[in-house]
Design an enzyme around this catalytic site. Structure first.
Site, PDB file in Angstrom:
ATOM      1  N   LYS A   8       0.837  -1.202   0.000  1.00 42.83           N
ATOM      2  CA  LYS A   8       0.000   0.000   0.000  1.00 42.83           C
ATOM      3  C   LYS A   8       0.875   1.256   0.000  1.00 42.83           C
ATOM      4  O   LYS A   8       0.679   2.160  -0.779  1.00 42.83           O
ATOM      5  CB  LYS A   8      -0.914  -0.045   1.231  1.00 42.83           C
ATOM      6  CG  LYS A   8      -1.847   1.129   1.338  1.00 42.83           C
ATOM      7  CD  LYS A   8      -2.771   0.979   2.533  1.00 42.83           C
ATOM      8  CE  LYS A   8      -3.443   2.323   2.812  1.00 42.83           C
ATOM      9  NZ  LYS A   8      -4.340   2.286   3.962  1.00 42.83           N
ATOM     10  N   GLU A  68      10.459  -4.731   4.490  1.00 44.74           N
ATOM     11  CA  GLU A  68      10.501  -6.150   4.108  1.00 44.74           C
ATOM     12  C   GLU A  68      10.185  -6.303   2.622  1.00 44.74           C
ATOM     13  O   GLU A  68      10.891  -6.993   1.874  1.00 44.74           O
ATOM     14  CB  GLU A  68       9.463  -6.957   4.907  1.00 44.74           C
ATOM     15  CG  GLU A  68       9.776  -7.115   6.377  1.00 44.74           C
ATOM     16  CD  GLU A  68       9.213  -5.997   7.240  1.00 44.74           C
ATOM     17  OE1 GLU A  68       8.926  -4.898   6.712  1.00 44.74           O
ATOM     18  OE2 GLU A  68       9.071  -6.223   8.455  1.00 44.74           O
ATOM     19  N   GLY A  93      -4.833  -1.687   5.014  1.00 44.63           N
ATOM     20  CA  GLY A  93      -4.033  -2.816   4.551  1.00 44.63           C
ATOM     21  C   GLY A  93      -4.689  -4.155   4.822  1.00 44.63           C
ATOM     22  O   GLY A  93      -4.780  -5.016   3.946  1.00 44.63           O
ATOM     23  N   ARG A  94      -5.184  -4.353   6.037  1.00 44.55           N
ATOM     24  CA  ARG A  94      -5.760  -5.659   6.386  1.00 44.55           C
ATOM     25  C   ARG A  94      -7.168  -5.848   5.822  1.00 44.55           C
ATOM     26  O   ARG A  94      -7.799  -6.877   6.055  1.00 44.55           O
ATOM     27  CB  ARG A  94      -5.738  -5.852   7.902  1.00 44.55           C
ATOM     28  CG  ARG A  94      -6.366  -4.726   8.695  1.00 44.55           C
ATOM     29  CD  ARG A  94      -6.021  -4.842  10.178  1.00 44.55           C
ATOM     30  NE  ARG A  94      -6.465  -3.692  10.955  1.00 44.55           N
ATOM     31  CZ  ARG A  94      -5.794  -2.550  11.078  1.00 44.55           C
ATOM     32  NH1 ARG A  94      -4.652  -2.387  10.439  1.00 44.55           N
ATOM     33  NH2 ARG A  94      -6.265  -1.564  11.811  1.00 44.55           N
ATOM     34  N   GLU A 113      -4.821  -6.553  14.987  1.00 46.59           N
ATOM     35  CA  GLU A 113      -4.292  -5.245  14.587  1.00 46.59           C
ATOM     36  C   GLU A 113      -5.406  -4.200  14.646  1.00 46.59           C
ATOM     37  O   GLU A 113      -5.160  -3.021  14.879  1.00 46.59           O
ATOM     38  CB  GLU A 113      -3.676  -5.313  13.183  1.00 46.59           C
ATOM     39  CG  GLU A 113      -2.673  -4.209  12.913  1.00 46.59           C
ATOM     40  CD  GLU A 113      -1.876  -4.370  11.626  1.00 46.59           C
ATOM     41  OE1 GLU A 113      -2.482  -4.291  10.547  1.00 46.59           O
ATOM     42  OE2 GLU A 113      -0.645  -4.572  11.687  1.00 46.59           O
ATOM     43  N   HIS A 118      -5.186 -33.140  17.595  1.00 45.11           N
ATOM     44  CA  HIS A 118      -4.057 -33.988  18.002  1.00 45.11           C
ATOM     45  C   HIS A 118      -2.900 -33.156  18.535  1.00 45.11           C
ATOM     46  O   HIS A 118      -1.777 -33.648  18.633  1.00 45.11           O
ATOM     47  CB  HIS A 118      -3.612 -34.850  16.822  1.00 45.11           C
ATOM     48  CG  HIS A 118      -4.702 -35.775  16.372  1.00 45.11           C
ATOM     49  ND1 HIS A 118      -4.878 -37.031  16.897  1.00 45.11           N
ATOM     50  CD2 HIS A 118      -5.717 -35.586  15.498  1.00 45.11           C
ATOM     51  CE1 HIS A 118      -5.934 -37.594  16.340  1.00 45.11           C
ATOM     52  NE2 HIS A 118      -6.471 -36.734  15.499  1.00 45.11           N
ATOM     53  N   LYS A 131       9.510  -0.954  14.238  1.00 40.99           N
ATOM     54  CA  LYS A 131      10.091  -0.625  12.922  1.00 40.99           C
ATOM     55  C   LYS A 131      11.179   0.431  13.083  1.00 40.99           C
ATOM     56  O   LYS A 131      12.266   0.323  12.502  1.00 40.99           O
ATOM     57  CB  LYS A 131       9.018  -0.043  11.995  1.00 40.99           C
ATOM     58  CG  LYS A 131       7.983  -1.006  11.501  1.00 40.99           C
ATOM     59  CD  LYS A 131       7.078  -0.274  10.503  1.00 40.99           C
ATOM     60  CE  LYS A 131       5.827  -1.037  10.221  1.00 40.99           C
ATOM     61  NZ  LYS A 131       4.859  -0.299   9.418  1.00 40.99           N
TER      62      LYS A 131
HETATM   63  O1  LIG Z   1       1.069  -2.687   2.231  1.00 44.45           O
HETATM   64  P1  LIG Z   1       2.168  -2.090   3.037  1.00 44.45           P
HETATM   65  O2  LIG Z   1       2.149  -0.588   3.011  1.00 44.45           O
HETATM   66  O3  LIG Z   1       3.503  -2.629   2.578  1.00 44.45           O
HETATM   67  O4  LIG Z   1       1.975  -2.501   4.534  1.00 44.45           O
HETATM   68  C1  LIG Z   1       2.046  -3.832   4.962  1.00 44.45           C
HETATM   69  C2  LIG Z   1       1.649  -3.990   6.417  1.00 44.45           C
HETATM   70  O5  LIG Z   1       2.591  -3.365   7.251  1.00 44.45           O
HETATM   71  C3  LIG Z   1       2.218  -2.447   8.249  1.00 44.45           C
HETATM   72  O6  LIG Z   1       3.248  -2.328   9.177  1.00 44.45           O
HETATM   73  C4  LIG Z   1       0.935  -2.738   8.951  1.00 44.45           C
HETATM   74  O7  LIG Z   1       1.130  -3.292  10.221  1.00 44.45           O
HETATM   75  C5  LIG Z   1      -0.011  -3.607   8.173  1.00 44.45           C
HETATM   76  O8  LIG Z   1      -1.320  -3.186   8.454  1.00 44.45           O
HETATM   77  C6  LIG Z   1       0.242  -3.548   6.690  1.00 44.45           C
HETATM   78  O9  LIG Z   1      -0.689  -4.376   6.053  1.00 44.45           O
END
Ligand SMILES: O=P(O)(O)OC[C@H]1O[C@H](O)[C@H](O)[C@@H](O)[C@@H]1O
Length: 536
Positions: free
Chosen positions: A197, A203, A255-256, A341, A372, A501
């Protein structure tokens, strides 16, 4: 006086009674404490909620303004107050309505992007778009959090509908993830989708660089096999991805909550635009139900209220999500982000300390594997874990229907065992039949007692399809929203992920040895020293 007082007082009078007695007292209990909409049936009768408790819960939803807040969300009001944003991921699954943000109709731009996604997905699927070594055989989605979990979860769930290129996902910054995925693929026939986003997530950007280098070693023009999904089109251009393969969306999609948006492109390529539209349609149906059904018959509201009853009222801190459906294997992980979250917040909307607990810890694994592994604790541990079973009446492989019957039997057996338990008298009888007597009989029998009276709910669908999956995901999204409104928190920000972060960025020079790490604690410095020595 707090908003849960009436419920807490009610719970104090009923918490020790047995749920089985509720069934004995009311032959219609199963029907009365369940609700249905289209393909989705929710049974919450195996809980300690009675008519008076349900009324108090519905009253709570009314007095906390759930309906008004829901309408404000669908009207595009900026209910994500700490980020000053609307919350309109629903726009990405309902192309019939007009949705305005700041007085501007957002739907034409969405329809345009959706059309471009569909064309691109078809081009990849049919071979009109090729890699430098021929037809695309594999698609790698690089993203994390909401830019990973939704597409992964849904692509596993839709396995039996997948007839496109194989889908792969890289999320972890651990280079082992990129290595393990990429080393099995041919760069000449692979499409890489960078899904972020913000297009700044460390990462994702690191893995995208790694994938570009991997591709550059084999093809002359790596950018030609890259696509990007982001709200930040300036950054996608800077990364070198041409605009025709960039699919944008707006910041009012969290994002979620973004699997419906271009973030779902990998899924669309895997199952095709037709099934992707069914995924949208199932969610849109659930949206309509959420907007129109009375609170007492409204599935997202009922799921949320049962959650509030177990967590804030009875104090059960966790909830197990137990899909009896192998293809929902990633649903618990997806829900962990969606729920934790969204509702893992320590202050209310106005910044005051939250006077009650935030949302629950959500965890789980598909049945029967969990049986199990950790069900021991669910049945006999000292803490109560409310269980949420998800079940499809039919499987998708007719020739394996006998296995599916066994799966269903196990699911029903687990919720029955949690409810019924096994008394000391029953356990003693069983052990006596095995020949035990006296003190040994008593000792062995006690280990075989199940307290029972443990709550569970069951969400039943007929069969798992993109349509029923879309409805399940939207159901959970709205459930999280309702819980958030009742708790008085903002479910749409995630400030709690920021500190780590920032600290990670500051630690890199300490690990490299270019900074002393002044001001850091002894543990962190000691670990960093050992790691530096091991890497030297
Ligand atoms: O889609 P992005 O901007 O790369 O974000 C990826 C993810 O990282 C963030 O730190 C949030 O915790 C998430 O809500 C998000 O989905």
């Amino acid at each position: 006086m707090n908003r849960f007082d009436d419920l807490l007082a009610h719970a104090a009078t009923v918490k020790d009674r047995h749920i089985l007695d509720l069934f004995a007292a009311d032959p219609d209990r199963a029907a009365r404490f369940s609700a249905e909409f289209g393909s989705w049936f929710f049974d919450f009768s195996k809980t300690n909620i009675d008519a008076a408790g349900l009324k108090l819960l519905i009253d709570l939803a009314e007095k906390t303004g759930v309906a008004a807040r829901r309408d404000a969300m669908f009207a595009g009001e900026k209910i994500n107050e700490t980020e000053g944003r609307a919350v309109l991921h629903m726009a990405w699954r309902n192309f019939r309505d007009t949705i305005t943000v700041d007085g501007h109709d957002v739907m034409p731009a969405l329809r345009d992007t959706l059309g471009r996604m569909q064309d691109f997905a078809e081009d990849v699927r049919t071979g009109r778009f090729t890699g430098q070594g021929g037809r695309i055989t594999d698609v790698v989605n690089i993203g994390i959090g909401g830019s990973d979990l939704g597409p992964v979860m849904a692509s596993v769930a839709c396995t039996s509908f997948a007839d496109g290129p194989r889908l792969h996902f890289i999320s972890n910054v651990d280079g082992a993830h990129a290595h393990d995925v990429l080393s099995g693929l041919n760069p000449e026939t692979t499409l890489v989708i960078v899904a972020s986003k913000t297009f700044t997530t460390i990462e994702t950007m690191t893995n995208a660089e790694t994938a570009r280098a991997w591709m550059a070693a084999k093809v002359t023009d790596p950018a030609a096999q890259f696509s990007a999904i982001s709200t930040a089109t300036d950054r996608t251009a800077a990364f070198g991805i041409p605009p025709e393969r960039v699919f944008g969306f707006e910041d009012w999609v969290g994002g979620r909550y973004s699997v419906w948006s271009p973030i779902g492109l990998s899924l669309m390529i895997g199952i095709g635009p037709g099934y992707f539209a069914e995924f949208h349609a199932g969610a849109a149906a659930m949206d309509r139900h959420f907007r129109e059904a009375p609170l007492a018959e409204n599935l997202p509201v009922l799921l949320a209220l049962v959650g509030i009853w177990h967590n804030q009222v009875l104090g059960h801190a966790t909830r197990a999500v137990l899909p009896y459906e192998q293809r929902l294997a990633r649903l618990p992980a997806y829900l962990q982000q969606l729920e934790m979250e969204s509702n893992g917040k320590r202050v209310s909307m106005d910044g005051a300390d939250l006077p009650w607990h935030s949302g629950p810890v959500v965890w789980g694994e598909p049945g029967t594997n969990g049986q199990h592994a950790f069900y021991q604790l669910i049945h006999q541990g000292t803490r109560v874990v409310p269980c949420e079973f998800l079940l499809a009446a039919r499987g998708r492989e007719p020739y394996l229907e006998h296995q599916h019957l066994l799966l269903v039997a196990n699911c029903l057996a687990q919720s029955e065992a949690l409810l019924r338990g096994r008394s000391l008298a029953e356990a003693t009888e069983i052990m006596a039949k095995k020949g035990l007597t006296g003190a040994e009989l008593d000792r062995q029998a006690r280990h075989r007692v199940f307290p029972g009276n443990r709550p569970s709910t069951t969400l039943l669908i007929e069969v798992l399809t993109p349509f029923t999956l879309g409805g399940i995901v939207a159901l959970y999204e709205h459930r999280v929203f309702v819980e958030g409104v009742i708790l008085g928190i903002n479910s749409f920000d995630q400030w709690g992920v920021e500190l780590g972060k920032e600290l990670a960025l500051a630690l890199a020079p300490v690990l490299e040895g270019s900074s002393e790490g002044a001001g850091k604690d002894g543990s962190t410095l000691g670990l960093a020293r050992r790691i530096r020595a091991a890497r030297a």
